[in-house]
Design an enzyme around this catalytic site. Structure first.
Site, PDB file in Angstrom:
ATOM      1  N   TYR A 144       1.003  -1.974  -2.366  1.00  0.00           N
ATOM      2  CA  TYR A 144      -0.045  -2.361  -1.419  1.00  0.00           C
ATOM      3  C   TYR A 144      -1.192  -1.369  -1.516  1.00  0.00           C
ATOM      4  O   TYR A 144      -0.960  -0.158  -1.537  1.00  0.00           O
ATOM      5  CB  TYR A 144       0.517  -2.374   0.008  1.00  0.00           C
ATOM      6  N   ASP A 239      -2.981   5.702  -5.963  1.00  0.00           N
ATOM      7  CA  ASP A 239      -3.181   5.435  -4.542  1.00  0.00           C
ATOM      8  C   ASP A 239      -2.177   6.298  -3.787  1.00  0.00           C
ATOM      9  O   ASP A 239      -1.001   5.961  -3.666  1.00  0.00           O
ATOM     10  CB  ASP A 239      -2.977   3.942  -4.251  1.00  0.00           C
ATOM     11  N   LYS A 267      -4.315   7.872   5.816  1.00  0.00           N
ATOM     12  CA  LYS A 267      -3.212   8.280   6.688  1.00  0.00           C
ATOM     13  C   LYS A 267      -3.242   9.776   7.035  1.00  0.00           C
ATOM     14  O   LYS A 267      -4.055  10.169   7.855  1.00  0.00           O
ATOM     15  CB  LYS A 267      -1.892   7.790   6.096  1.00  0.00           C
TER      16      LYS A 267
HETATM   17  C1  LIG Z   1      -1.769   2.007   4.267  1.00  0.00           C
HETATM   18  C2  LIG Z   1      -2.113   1.906   2.830  1.00  0.00           C
HETATM   19  C3  LIG Z   1      -3.382   1.476   2.389  1.00  0.00           C
HETATM   20  C4  LIG Z   1      -4.403   0.918   3.323  1.00  0.00           C
HETATM   21  O1  LIG Z   1      -4.872   1.846   4.238  1.00  0.00           O
HETATM   22  P1  LIG Z   1      -5.542   1.330   5.610  1.00  0.00           P
HETATM   23  O2  LIG Z   1      -6.033   2.590   6.238  1.00  0.00           O
HETATM   24  O3  LIG Z   1      -4.467   0.633   6.360  1.00  0.00           O
HETATM   25  O4  LIG Z   1      -6.648   0.413   5.239  1.00  0.00           O
HETATM   26  C5  LIG Z   1      -3.674   1.556   1.042  1.00  0.00           C
HETATM   27  N1  LIG Z   1      -2.766   2.007   0.168  1.00  0.00           N
HETATM   28  C6  LIG Z   1      -1.543   2.409   0.548  1.00  0.00           C
HETATM   29  C7  LIG Z   1      -0.586   2.928  -0.476  1.00  0.00           C
HETATM   30  C8  LIG Z   1      -1.169   2.345   1.879  1.00  0.00           C
HETATM   31  O5  LIG Z   1       0.073   2.685   2.242  1.00  0.00           O
END
Ligand SMILES: *Cc1c(COP(=O)(O)O)cnc(C)c1O
Length: 423
Positions: A144, A239, A267
């Site tokens: 994701y 990511d 995060k």
């Molecule tokens: C949570 C998440 C996102 C998206 O971040 P948001 O702040 O919710 O838009 C992107 N990549 C990874 C790996 C994530 O866990």
């Protein structure tokens, strides 16, 4: 457990917001319940509006590595508020946060602060496309990267349990630029590069996949991705929105010793406030406006309050590397408790744990990829979720999310959790 006040708020919310929530997985849909509405949280505990207390292993889906409302972070934020909530002009704080990030993650030669992980990954991909002059990207099934159009293809987590692998409203022409490979499957990556010679702008990957539960990269997989992207002139994007500052202060790239071209953080980097970052090689990042032709902007980017929370959080983590050892040790103890549960109850459970991230799948398959994750019995997960909740333990309302251990989880919290898990 009395949840009448939550139920009442939920009924009101249903009329105001789709599903009564502002992010789908909060709806508890995949565990067949209604969401708890939260009143406040402190340290390892989260309290709902009916006064129920829970040991929290969701930690706001990752940011809460120091636990909730860490006194030093809260104090810094309170002080910062007095000086103004937003200026729309640069501040020294942005330098401080960016400087800290570059100290901890040397591949971040130059970066941009943005406001969400979605914005960071979307912008990193635009930068990679601008730099390479190519359109196609490769992502992995079950990874994701936020909800931007081109990345909502085979996207894990909420998208998995809600059976919407491809969102409505995403033009097919966007999705066509996104090629999907299989995590831990080198051939699937090789094939895409071979069939799309000189067309791949970037490959984006969660170095430890943490949106299909927790799936570590197999030995050599990340090295392979580093090599094949370099050979093909494609930008390698890690990511690290979840893994950054979580698997150690240098994230997954430090843990596995791989230097990506670009990295995204979210995060933890905002210490609980809306803040995310993308960056990496100067050669790529200098193509971003105003020095380059890749446009990207944000009214609240580098917001002084969010920046303050991020700085304080990273400072604490940098000053206390022992936190990482502690939370990893606790995650290992929890993983062991799941194994005991499996034996005691004679139910299939397979646990993956990397640092302070873990996931127990209700399957007897050794989960190494997306297909493995999907073998999990989500009904069994829903029952387990309900059992823990009734015993004052709050875990993610979905099989395909990680369990997060924070620095605020005490030995007593872990002991209590193990007791419930192995009852
Ligand atoms: C949570 C998440 C996102 C998206 O971040 P948001 O702040 O919710 O838009 C992107 N990549 C990874 C790996 C994530 O866990």
């Amino acid at each position: 457990m009395n949840i009448s006040r939550s139920e009442e708020l939920y009924r009101t919310a249903l009329d105001l917001m789709p599903g009564g929530v502002n992010s789908p997985v909060r709806a508890f849909g995949s565990v067949g319940r209604n969401p708890l509405f939260i009143d406040h949280a402190k340290g390892s505990r989260i309290y709902d509006v009916d006064g129920n207390a829970f040991i929290d292993y969701v930690c706001s889906w990752g940011p809460g590595i120091l636990g909730h409302a860490h006194p030093e972070v809260v104090e810094a934020v309170q002080k910062a508020c007095v000086d103004g909530l937003t200026f729309g002009a640069p501040t020294g704080k942005e330098n401080r946060l960016a400087g800290l990030i570059r100290d901890f993650v040397p591949s971040m030669e130059m970066m941009r602060l943005v406001s969400s992980g979605t914005e960071a990954t979307m912008s990193a991909i635009r930068a990679a496309r601008g730099y390479t002059g190519r359109d196609k990207i490769i992502k992995f099934k079950g990874c994701y990267h936020g909800h931007s159009d081109g990345l909502l293809v085979q996207a894990g987590s909420a998208a998995l349990t809600q059976s919407v692998p491809d969102s409505a409203g995403v033009p097919a022409s966007y999705a066509m630029q996104t090629l999907v490979a299989l995590f831990n499957d080198r051939d699937s990556v090789r094939e895409l590069f071979e069939n799309n010679k000189d067309q791949i702008a970037a490959l984006i990957v969660e170095p430890v996949a943490a949106n299909m539960g927790v799936v570590p990269p197999e030995e050599g997989f990340l090295e392979f991705l580093r090599e094949i992207t370099a050979e093909n002139g494609a930008v390698l994007i890690f990511d690290e929105v979840i893994t950054g500052f979580r698997l150690g202060i240098g994230g997954a790239q430090e843990m596995y010793g791989i230097k990506p071209d670009l990295t995204t953080f979210g995060k933890i980097v905002g210490g609980g406030m809306p803040m995310a970052v993308y960056g990496g090689k100067k050669e790529i990042m200098k193509n971003v406006a105003p020095t380059g032709k890749v446009y990207q902007a944000g009214t609240l980017s580098g917001n002084p309050i969010a920046t303050t929370a991020g700085i304080k959080t990273l400072e604490i983590l940098g000053d206390h590397p022992e936190i990482y050892l502690r939370i990893e040790q606790k995650a290992k103890e929890l993983a062991e408790a799941f194994r005991l549960r499996s034996v005691k109850r004679q139910i299939p459970l397979h646990v993956n744990q990397v640092g302070s991230l873990l996931c127990a799948y209700f399957t007897d398959v050794d989960v190494k990829d997306y297909a493995g994750a999907l073998t999990s019995d989500t009904k069994a997960y829903a029952e387990y979720f309900g059992e823990l909740l009734e015993h004052g333990i709050y875990v993610a309302p979905s099989q395909f999310e990680a369990m997060f251990v924070s620095g605020a989880h005490s030995d007593e919290d872990i002991r209590r959790t193990i007791e419930v898990l192995t009852a």
